[in-house]
Design an enzyme around this catalytic site. Structure first.
Site, PDB file in Angstrom:
ATOM      1  N   LYS A 222      -1.985 -18.092  -5.108  1.00  0.00           N
ATOM      2  CA  LYS A 222      -1.106 -16.926  -5.180  1.00  0.00           C
ATOM      3  C   LYS A 222      -0.171 -17.019  -3.987  1.00  0.00           C
ATOM      4  O   LYS A 222      -0.603 -16.901  -2.834  1.00  0.00           O
ATOM      5  CB  LYS A 222      -1.901 -15.619  -5.111  1.00  0.00           C
ATOM      6  CG  LYS A 222      -0.967 -14.401  -5.078  1.00  0.00           C
ATOM      7  CD  LYS A 222      -1.647 -13.062  -4.912  1.00  0.00           C
ATOM      8  CE  LYS A 222      -0.596 -12.000  -4.601  1.00  0.00           C
ATOM      9  NZ  LYS A 222      -1.166 -10.688  -4.306  1.00  0.00           N
TER      10      LYS A 222
ATOM     11  N   GLY B 244      -0.136  -1.579  -1.655  1.00  0.00           N
ATOM     12  CA  GLY B 244      -0.873  -0.481  -1.041  1.00  0.00           C
ATOM     13  C   GLY B 244      -0.239   0.882  -1.185  1.00  0.00           C
ATOM     14  O   GLY B 244      -0.776   1.872  -0.695  1.00  0.00           O
TER      15      GLY B 244
ATOM     16  N   ALA C  48       0.815  -5.455  -7.449  1.00  0.00           N
ATOM     17  CA  ALA C  48       1.164  -4.503  -6.371  1.00  0.00           C
ATOM     18  C   ALA C  48       1.746  -3.206  -6.905  1.00  0.00           C
ATOM     19  O   ALA C  48       2.604  -3.206  -7.777  1.00  0.00           O
ATOM     20  CB  ALA C  48       2.116  -5.092  -5.342  1.00  0.00           C
ATOM     21  N   GLY C  49       1.276  -2.110  -6.346  1.00  0.00           N
ATOM     22  CA  GLY C  49       1.812  -0.797  -6.676  1.00  0.00           C
ATOM     23  C   GLY C  49       0.886   0.044  -7.537  1.00  0.00           C
ATOM     24  O   GLY C  49       0.995   1.272  -7.556  1.00  0.00           O
TER      25      GLY C  49
ATOM     26  N   ALA D 231      -5.669  -4.442  -5.862  1.00  0.00           N
ATOM     27  CA  ALA D 231      -6.725  -4.507  -4.849  1.00  0.00           C
ATOM     28  C   ALA D 231      -7.042  -3.113  -4.319  1.00  0.00           C
ATOM     29  O   ALA D 231      -8.056  -2.518  -4.685  1.00  0.00           O
ATOM     30  CB  ALA D 231      -6.314  -5.433  -3.701  1.00  0.00           C
ATOM     31  N   SER D 232      -6.147  -2.562  -3.499  1.00  0.00           N
ATOM     32  CA  SER D 232      -6.506  -1.334  -2.795  1.00  0.00           C
ATOM     33  C   SER D 232      -6.733  -0.152  -3.730  1.00  0.00           C
ATOM     34  O   SER D 232      -7.483   0.764  -3.389  1.00  0.00           O
ATOM     35  CB  SER D 232      -5.447  -0.988  -1.740  1.00  0.00           C
ATOM     36  OG  SER D 232      -4.179  -0.935  -2.316  1.00  0.00           O
TER      37      SER D 232
END
EC number: 2.8.1.10
Lengths: 254, 254, 254, 254
Positions: C96, C157, C183-184, C205-206
């Site tokens: 990645k 994040g 992301a997002g 992820a987060s």
């Protein structure tokens, strides 16, 4: 103190820049230019008909400056070459730099754009690049010496407004040069919002030239840019779920 | 031909109606009224201090009309009673009818509102009801004889703009009386959007009176209402995914 | 026929890729990995503690593949170097690719990213670049041989969801390699929307690791990705202003 | 502990309620009911063909409960009458109360709805009213004894999703009875969002029955409702402009 747009050390009498493409006639364009109150209009060197230079006559009659653009270029090399031709043809070092990456959407090609911008700055141009709404690319363009950055709200001619206001606000936070919202404006509230996000100016064309009543829409845009700028400096009330809510609306889960 | 707001057969010189609540001082309010160009300001009978009637002096000095409201009423009975008192106190049959259903959000109570509106129309009032953005309730209010309908964009004082533009557009399609967007406006682009949706006017208060610079925001709103009205009548370009897309953007899956 | 995500000729048993950053503990991470049903997790070489390789133990125990990333790199040179180290460390040519352009927002640097992608493809890597939502840049990355493109919905994040669904849809139209929304994502509906826009997978992820109950949110994401994929292939009803409206909702003026 | 929807003291095995209108065939409907995992389906008494009662056979075969509705009623009187007929016909005191106020949009008439709800509660019905997204009206319906409130996301059959999520969240804060999002759902992410806003369930019909592949969309909805419910209880991360932003995204000026 007059609150004017400053680019490359020069004051412009209006925060609205008007594109000239799409007008039904020179008469319609002239009426729109006058109603808009603009001080600067873009012209595509490629679209000028050498045998009928009346577009430039219209512009001269209106007493506004010309900003040549490199519309139709797909590589840095092409765009740099056309910018040089434009400088000779129009006697101005200002250029709206367009390097297109896709013929359907007319979205800019950031890699080629950055290359072209760097070369043209080196060649002494005042470079105003039409760019994506990517804050990192905008920062790069400012870093290489562009006199302003002109991020899009949405694709050219789409009338979709500002699809991602967060990115425009981020760009405003990142760069110190003027930010001109370029492309996507469909109606007056879009132009007002651009200014409220902190943009220093707005560039639009088809929203005016292809409206049913171009001069009326041009006047609407003139008022909207003024309204948005005043609102930006007037310190708006915060957004809350309701008046007695203790926290701003961003606390909601969506 | 002048494009003016007409309510109950009378022409108003502005499409902006200004609420007077929330101003830091009478001087600040006066500057805001003048900068807004409004011809009609709302006053809460409940909040008037009989010992210090200077609010009315300010309004008189500005040469604008008074629109009493029934702010603070929670039932039809209360609101009707207060409207009658206001008619005597202010010498006008016009009333902004508010019947609140929830003290946190100050959202209207549609059932009580419809009752009060019907009675006040019967009593000869020119009724301008503050209502939800529900098209069916707006139609009912118009049917019982209200002179205009005033749907909210968002809760009073929230500054959230127009949460559901589809409903405002539906209301505009359904009723033949004027539609005044009332409540929720936070900044100039919100006011412009209201007009672009076909509203005949905008009523706002705290967006101006509680802004950091009220007079400046008032001027922004004046320009924005003008911009939005012009844009509405100028025939905007359609929204498309991009300029060469063959169908409007509504075809997208979200 | 099983509807599986295919990257570089390999089938993955899940359309959800999970980042491992932000977990409170290895136990929490393990529970989240299992609940998510993922088949591929990203690991930042930079964050691995050589003295405590238990993160890799967790991953091995869960039976999922590792996708090393180049988090923390700000130039193409750095990223290429780190990718080579990762290939040796993890024994996989998949990477990645992250090249960050701004330390506040962690937004990618498109120019450096394109450079790094080209070199890594030449060096035989299976390159999955984390990119902006710019369709032209996505096309460029696909053209140089990336195995997929991974546009952002919003900054890493941020939990802001997909700020510009139009761009994601345009990317889906332009490229033929898999599109992974990266992301997002903040909550389940964001992941479902990504799939409905035509994305082939989602990387997050987060949203999971920093949720109050990570394993529960991981299960929510597993269901949401499945729901969105099914909905995308089920042929949704069009959006209309109301059921009897003759044209899609895009005809409205905003 | 099983997390189940409870209405009027009874547990339902699913948070998804399915409408039966719009299906191409009974076979298609049966497949959709099974794929959706629903435990409760609505039936319009008006649309039942007494000579061909096979719709009820389908429902019985699927082992789900029937929730009769009063679709097609325009006044409280009509709706109350039809509810009584339905109670006799279906042997259930549960009723989805619809009182329509506009034949184009099929939006509810709040005034008539409140009247009908009060009478039916008095008559011993378990009343589930289809209502607007107005928090004050929802509170009133709960106050008169409705067993749940069912606000719309958008007009019936529009597929427009949840036009005003703020109002749905306000309703969730105000009332203590279950909140079922009813009407407007177009695709899976809409259903997930409804649950994330705190709704206790979702009612939808045409999003499934009129999709190209109804059973597949029904499965998507089953997963989406589960995903949204889990996400709601998992404690999502806050929305921020970017990961290192010190305040939530609501601080932005739009």
């Amino acid at each position: 103190m007059v609150d004017q747009l400053q680019i490359a050390g020069e004051s412009l009498g209006s925060r609205l820049i008007l594109g000239t493409g799409g007008a039904a006639s020179h008469a319609a364009l002239e009426a729109a230019i006058r109603a808009s109150g603009t001080a600067l209009v873009t012209v595509a060197l490629r679209r000028l008909d050498p045998a009928a230079p009346s577009l430039l006559d219209v512009i001269e009659r209106c007493g506004v400056r010309v900003l040549p653009n490199t519309a139709g270029c797909y590589t840095a090399t092409e765009a740099v070459k056309l910018a040089h031709l434009a400088r000779e043809a129009f006697g101005t070092a200002w250029v709206k730099l367009e390097v297109i990456g896709d013929e359907d959407t007319l979205l800019p090609d950031g890699v080629e754009l950055a290359l072209a911008a760097e070369r043209l700055v080196d060649d002494g141009f005042v470079v105003l690049p039409y760019t994506t709404d990517d804050p990192v690319l905008a920062q790069r363009l400012a870093d290489v010496g562009c006199a302003a950055v002109m991020p899009l709200g949405a694709p050219i001619g789409s009338g979709m407004g500002i699809r991602n206001p967060y990115n425009i606000a981020l760009i405003r936070q990142k760069v110190t040069v003027p930010v001109i919202l370029d492309a996507g404006i469909g109606t007056a509230s879009d132009a007002a919002l651009a200014m409220e996000l902190g943009c220093d100016g707005v560039l639009l064309a088809s929203a005016v030239t292809r409206a049913e009543h171009p001069a009326r829409m041009a006047e609407a845009m003139r008022l909207a840019v003024g309204a948005g700028r005043l609102a930006y400096t007037a310190g708006r009330i915060p957004r809350r779920l309701h008046a007695t809510a203790s926290s701003p609306a961003g606390g909601m889960p969506w």
